[in-house]
Design an enzyme around this catalytic site. Structure first.
Site, PDB file in Angstrom:
ATOM      1  N   GLY A 149       2.862   6.816   0.520  1.00  0.00           N
ATOM      2  CA  GLY A 149       1.502   7.164   1.212  1.00  0.00           C
ATOM      3  C   GLY A 149       1.690   6.806   2.561  1.00  0.00           C
ATOM      4  O   GLY A 149       2.507   5.839   2.892  1.00  0.00           O
ATOM      5  N   GLN A 152      -1.023   5.515  11.174  1.00  0.00           N
ATOM      6  CA  GLN A 152       0.334   4.689  11.215  1.00  0.00           C
ATOM      7  C   GLN A 152       1.384   5.589  11.736  1.00  0.00           C
ATOM      8  O   GLN A 152       2.165   4.902  12.085  1.00  0.00           O
ATOM      9  CB  GLN A 152       0.872   4.745   9.633  1.00  0.00           C
ATOM     10  CG  GLN A 152      -0.233   3.878   8.828  1.00  0.00           C
ATOM     11  CD  GLN A 152       0.468   3.776   7.214  1.00  0.00           C
ATOM     12  OE1 GLN A 152       0.155   4.556   6.516  1.00  0.00           O
ATOM     13  NE2 GLN A 152       1.306   2.811   7.127  1.00  0.00           N
ATOM     14  N   CYS A 203       3.080  -2.137   2.607  1.00  0.00           N
ATOM     15  CA  CYS A 203       2.573  -0.958   3.372  1.00  0.00           C
ATOM     16  C   CYS A 203       3.738  -0.819   4.440  1.00  0.00           C
ATOM     17  O   CYS A 203       4.084  -1.846   5.135  1.00  0.00           O
ATOM     18  CB  CYS A 203       1.310  -1.543   3.900  1.00  0.00           C
ATOM     19  SG  CYS A 203       0.489  -0.434   5.608  1.00  0.00           S
ATOM     20  N   LEU A 204       4.001   0.419   4.959  1.00  0.00           N
ATOM     21  CA  LEU A 204       4.860   0.606   5.927  1.00  0.00           C
ATOM     22  C   LEU A 204       4.730   0.019   7.459  1.00  0.00           C
ATOM     23  O   LEU A 204       5.574  -0.227   8.135  1.00  0.00           O
ATOM     24  CB  LEU A 204       5.330   2.035   6.018  1.00  0.00           C
ATOM     25  CG  LEU A 204       5.686   2.975   4.859  1.00  0.00           C
ATOM     26  CD1 LEU A 204       5.872   4.287   5.038  1.00  0.00           C
ATOM     27  CD2 LEU A 204       6.879   2.350   4.431  1.00  0.00           C
ATOM     28  N   HIS A 262      -5.861   2.798  -0.858  1.00  0.00           N
ATOM     29  CA  HIS A 262      -4.954   2.153   0.505  1.00  0.00           C
ATOM     30  C   HIS A 262      -4.970   2.986   1.574  1.00  0.00           C
ATOM     31  O   HIS A 262      -5.612   2.481   2.779  1.00  0.00           O
ATOM     32  CB  HIS A 262      -3.724   1.637  -0.207  1.00  0.00           C
ATOM     33  CG  HIS A 262      -2.601   1.031   0.848  1.00  0.00           C
ATOM     34  ND1 HIS A 262      -1.995  -0.008   0.751  1.00  0.00           N
ATOM     35  CD2 HIS A 262      -2.163   1.749   1.956  1.00  0.00           C
ATOM     36  CE1 HIS A 262      -1.437  -0.399   1.895  1.00  0.00           C
ATOM     37  NE2 HIS A 262      -1.370   0.563   2.360  1.00  0.00           N
ATOM     38  N   GLU A 263      -4.808   4.361   1.265  1.00  0.00           N
ATOM     39  CA  GLU A 263      -4.921   5.086   2.436  1.00  0.00           C
ATOM     40  C   GLU A 263      -6.103   5.576   3.147  1.00  0.00           C
ATOM     41  O   GLU A 263      -6.302   5.570   4.462  1.00  0.00           O
ATOM     42  CB  GLU A 263      -3.971   6.406   2.146  1.00  0.00           C
ATOM     43  CG  GLU A 263      -2.540   6.610   1.522  1.00  0.00           C
ATOM     44  CD  GLU A 263      -1.751   5.496   2.403  1.00  0.00           C
ATOM     45  OE1 GLU A 263      -1.878   5.796   3.581  1.00  0.00           O
ATOM     46  OE2 GLU A 263      -0.957   4.871   1.739  1.00  0.00           O
ATOM     47  N   HIS A 272      -6.729   2.618   5.588  1.00  0.00           N
ATOM     48  CA  HIS A 272      -6.179   2.839   6.698  1.00  0.00           C
ATOM     49  C   HIS A 272      -7.128   3.769   7.659  1.00  0.00           C
ATOM     50  O   HIS A 272      -7.233   3.494   8.851  1.00  0.00           O
ATOM     51  CB  HIS A 272      -4.810   3.611   6.471  1.00  0.00           C
ATOM     52  CG  HIS A 272      -3.878   2.713   6.309  1.00  0.00           C
ATOM     53  ND1 HIS A 272      -3.198   1.722   7.278  1.00  0.00           N
ATOM     54  CD2 HIS A 272      -2.818   2.760   5.331  1.00  0.00           C
ATOM     55  CE1 HIS A 272      -2.323   1.235   6.502  1.00  0.00           C
ATOM     56  NE2 HIS A 272      -1.845   1.823   5.671  1.00  0.00           N
TER      57      HIS A 272
END
Ligand code: CO
Length: 168
Positions: free
Chosen positions: A43, A48, A88-89, A130-131, A134
């Site tokens: 994701g 991000q 997470c990236l 999660h997204e 963000h």
């Protein structure tokens, strides 16, 4: 497109709604999928990669048919509770347990500008939460169990110091 790391301020504030869904959005989405796959993520939210836009891409199943694009998403219903590991990236090498709803229903716009609704459970539901967090400026460490936060505290401090050095 480059992935921003914590504690970049764009990761810590709510993104702006997308008010026109046109070719530029399609281009952005293509670029985001490319970055996400290259980084082996499931994701990626627009903030991000430095874009102040309320949209994300995801592919929890890693099947080309399983690609998800949600523009201006909102969780409209949720049910149950699941505890599972997340990464997470924007937080390289940081992992920990996060409690989420086990199922969610999300309203969003697709790339054609059509209002849609999706129900998800288990891992896909975790990814959507999660997204969407963000896009609200909420990062997963704020929901991580206190023990896992302690385990990751040195690494978090390193990321904070690296960001401060990059500002100089
Ligand atoms: Co993330």
């Amino acid at each position: 497109m480059m992935i921003l790391h914590y504690p970049h301020p764009l990761l810590l504030r709510r993104t702006q709604d997308v008010d026109e869904i046109g070719d530029h959005v399609l281009e952005i989405v293509r670029g985001m999928f490319e970055v996400m796959y290259k980084s082996e993520g499931i994701g990626l939210a627009a903030n991000q990669v430095g874009l102040d836009m309320r949209l994300f891409v995801a592919n929890p199943s890693n099947d080309p048919e399983g690609e998800i694009v949600m523009i201006n998403p909102e969780i409209v219903a949720h049910d149950g509770r699941q505890v599972g590991d997340e990464g997470c990236l924007s937080f390289p090498e940081i992992y920990g347990k996060v409690t989420r709803s086990s199922a969610v229903e999300v309203e969003y716009y697709d790339l054609d500008g059509k209002l849609c609704k999706m129900e998800a459970a288990d891992l896909p539901a975790r990814v959507l939460q999660h997204e969407i967090d963000h896009l609200d400026g909420v990062v997963f460490i704020s929901k991580m169990s206190p023990g896992d936060r302690t385990v990751n505290s040195r690494r978090l401090k390193e990321l904070e110091n690296k960001f401060l050095r990059s500002k100089k």
